[in-house]
Design a protein around this motif. Structure first.
Motif, mmCIF file in Angstrom:
data_model
loop_
_atom_site.group_PDB
_atom_site.id
_atom_site.type_symbol
_atom_site.label_atom_id
_atom_site.label_comp_id
_atom_site.label_asym_id
_atom_site.label_seq_id
_atom_site.Cartn_x
_atom_site.Cartn_y
_atom_site.Cartn_z
ATOM 1 N N PRO A 336 0.816 -1.226 0.000
ATOM 2 C CA PRO A 336 0.000 0.000 0.000
ATOM 3 C C PRO A 336 0.845 1.268 0.000
ATOM 4 O O PRO A 336 0.444 2.283 -0.594
ATOM 5 C CB PRO A 336 -0.821 -0.118 1.289
ATOM 6 C CG PRO A 336 -0.843 -1.578 1.611
ATOM 7 C CD PRO A 336 0.493 -2.082 1.163
ATOM 8 N N LYS A 364 -8.460 -6.581 -1.286
ATOM 9 C CA LYS A 364 -7.714 -5.527 -0.590
ATOM 10 C C LYS A 364 -7.372 -4.379 -1.527
ATOM 11 O O LYS A 364 -7.442 -3.201 -1.156
ATOM 12 C CB LYS A 364 -6.441 -6.106 0.017
ATOM 13 C CG LYS A 364 -6.679 -7.100 1.143
ATOM 14 C CD LYS A 364 -5.366 -7.628 1.695
ATOM 15 C CE LYS A 364 -5.604 -8.622 2.831
ATOM 16 N NZ LYS A 364 -4.336 -9.163 3.367
ATOM 17 N N LEU A 368 -8.287 -0.449 -1.334
ATOM 18 C CA LEU A 368 -7.224 0.557 -1.374
ATOM 19 C C LEU A 368 -7.452 1.537 -2.511
ATOM 20 O O LEU A 368 -7.315 2.759 -2.336
ATOM 21 C CB LEU A 368 -5.872 -0.145 -1.529
ATOM 22 C CG LEU A 368 -4.634 0.749 -1.625
ATOM 23 C CD1 LEU A 368 -4.469 1.585 -0.356
ATOM 24 C CD2 LEU A 368 -3.391 -0.097 -1.875
ATOM 25 N N ALA A 408 -2.470 -0.933 5.104
ATOM 26 C CA ALA A 408 -3.208 0.055 4.304
ATOM 27 C C ALA A 408 -3.478 1.299 5.139
ATOM 28 O O ALA A 408 -3.371 2.429 4.639
ATOM 29 C CB ALA A 408 -4.515 -0.545 3.791
#
Length: 455
Positions: A336, A364, A368, A408
């Motif tokens: 991230p 994910k 993000l 993240a």
């Protein structure tokens, strides 16, 4: 500005396991607990590990290979940490373990998840199997060794294989195309375990074999060979756990995109610089970040040192790059943060995820990307990763949410601080649990920056 980072969590867990296997005393210098590591030490105490902190030292008294087995199978940690504890537990194939929960929906789901995780790495002799209870022994036989799409043994499995052979006094050897996260291998070598760990390629072939392969048009690829011989005893030594690479990457990113005055310098002390773990810092350097390893210490069997980050020169930007699966494999925890860096880069950045991670990373990455698009940046989500086209100036972006990912949340916190947002990122609690104090330290960089620029 100097900062000391939290210790690397992965290396800390491995160090505590080593402390158990040592016959005698291991002393950890300049010690601080990593997030969750004290709880992990308590789990190892069930195997006989004795630990006591004296000022800036942690003293570990190990049991060697004669450690006792706990009455209950430990769980509740991250999968790679559970795997270490379970491998220690598998030493005696006659020892019976029971996993039991309340026979309700939550209990049944927990037992099923633990069973699935165990069968991913071990063969079990199951004596009783019901939805809320499993009674089993670890089998002597090993599952077939499966390499990943890059031709490597996944690091959690590699750690398990080495640990299992170690505690059972067995011989082990395998070959990989490359290696990711080899801290455990190097730690074993430092503590005197008979491990051969070497690159192999053209030089290992005879002249006839080389000529034959060239005539056949075969490519001679360099590989990494690991061999562990039977080990009778491990003696204690001093050791040191360096600073967390993920935190170092967060500092490097903020110092790069946060518009620091040219006279400012951020210095990070004793950062883990193992090349198979610290790939994210290399990625930022390739993008043009001004990062310099000012000290390099080859000590305790590995590499760590101080890192300095300087602001970009006037008129300079990060540059978009294409990062392959091999590179990203050494920077999965920092993925991230690299995505945030790409938002500021000129041109297009491609972050390709190794095949084994793609299914879990797709969701994910969608989450993000939803956050990153709030800045106006173009973000494409694909099965194999992210494609991001950066902007020269980002002035908008708020209401970021880290969700259930501390990594993240940390990356979005860096982005929010760079944008000088007043409100914190949602679900920041997860960041604080995993990286205690990191957000406040990052804020100090900006406070110092503002104070100097105002002066």
């Amino acid at each position: 500005m100097e900062f000391t980072l939290n210790p690397d969590r992965e290396r800390m867990a491995l160090t505590l396991v080593m402390g158990l296997l040592v016959n005698g005393r291991t002393v950890l210098e300049d010690f601080a607990w990593a997030s969750g590591s004290e709880e992990f030490a308590r789990a190892l105490a069930e195997f006989g590990l004795v630990y006591e902190q004296h000022g800036h030292q942690l003293v570990l008294d190990g049991k060697g290979f004669q450690y006792p087995l706990p009455s209950m199978l430990p769980s509740g940690f991250a999968e790679d940490e559970n795997l270490l504890l379970w491998t220690l537990s598998s030493k005696d194939p006659e020892h019976v373990f029971t996993i039991a929960e309340e026979p309700d929906e939550a209990g049944i789901a927990k037992v099923a998840a633990l069973k699935e995780s165990l069968l991913k790495y071990f063969k079990l002799n199951i004596e009783e199997d019901s939805p809320a209870k499993i009674v089993f022994r670890f089998a002597v036989e090993e599952p077939a060794l499966k390499k990943d799409s890059l031709g490597n043994v996944p690091f959690a499995m590699r750690n398990r294989l080495l640990l299992r052979a170690l505690v059972r006094g067995e011989y082990l050897s395998f070959e990989e195309r490359s290696t990711v996260h080899d801290q455990w291998t190097k730690m074993l070598m430092y503590f005197g375990v008979p491990v051969r760990y070497e690159g192999r390629g053209m030089e290992q072939l005879s002249e006839f074999e080389r000529r034959l392969m060239i005539a056949q048009g075969k490519k001679i690829e360099r590989t990494q060979f690991t061999e562990l011989s039977e080990t009778r005893v491990i003696t204690g030594r001093e050791y040191y756990v360096p600073g967390d690479t993920t935190e170092a990457t967060a500092f490097a990113l903020l110092a790069t995109i946060g518009n620091m005055p040219k006279e400012n310098v951020v210095r990070l002390l004793n950062v883990d610089l193992n090349s198979t773990r610290a790939g994210a810092l290399t990625c930022l350097k390739r993008m043009g970040a001004n990062i310099e390893n000012v000290t390099r210490r080859e000590k305790f069997g590995d590499v760590y040192g101080d890192v300095e980050i300087y602001p970009l020169a006037a008129g300079k930007r990060l540059q978009g790059r294409r990062f392959s699966e091999d590179t990203i494999a050494t920077a999965m925890d920092e993925f991230p943060l690299l995505a945030v860096a790409a938002c500021y880069a000129e041109g297009e950045t491609i972050l390709r995820v190794p095949k084994e991670y793609r299914k879990e990373m797709r969701t994910k990455n969608e989450f993000l990307a939803e956050n990153l698009r709030k800045t106006g940046v173009e973000v494409g989500v694909y099965d194999d990763g992210l494609v991001i086209r950066g902007m020269e100036t980002i002035v908008n972006g708020s209401d970021f949410d880290g969700g259930d990912s501390a990594q993240a949340g940390l990356a979005l916190s860096v982005l929010s601080l760079a944008l000088q947002n007043d409100e914190p990122v949602a679900n920041i609690e997860g960041v604080e649990r995993t990286f205690p104090g990191i957000v406040e330290k990052l804020k100090q960089v900006l406070v110092a920056e503002k104070a100097e620029s105002e002066g």
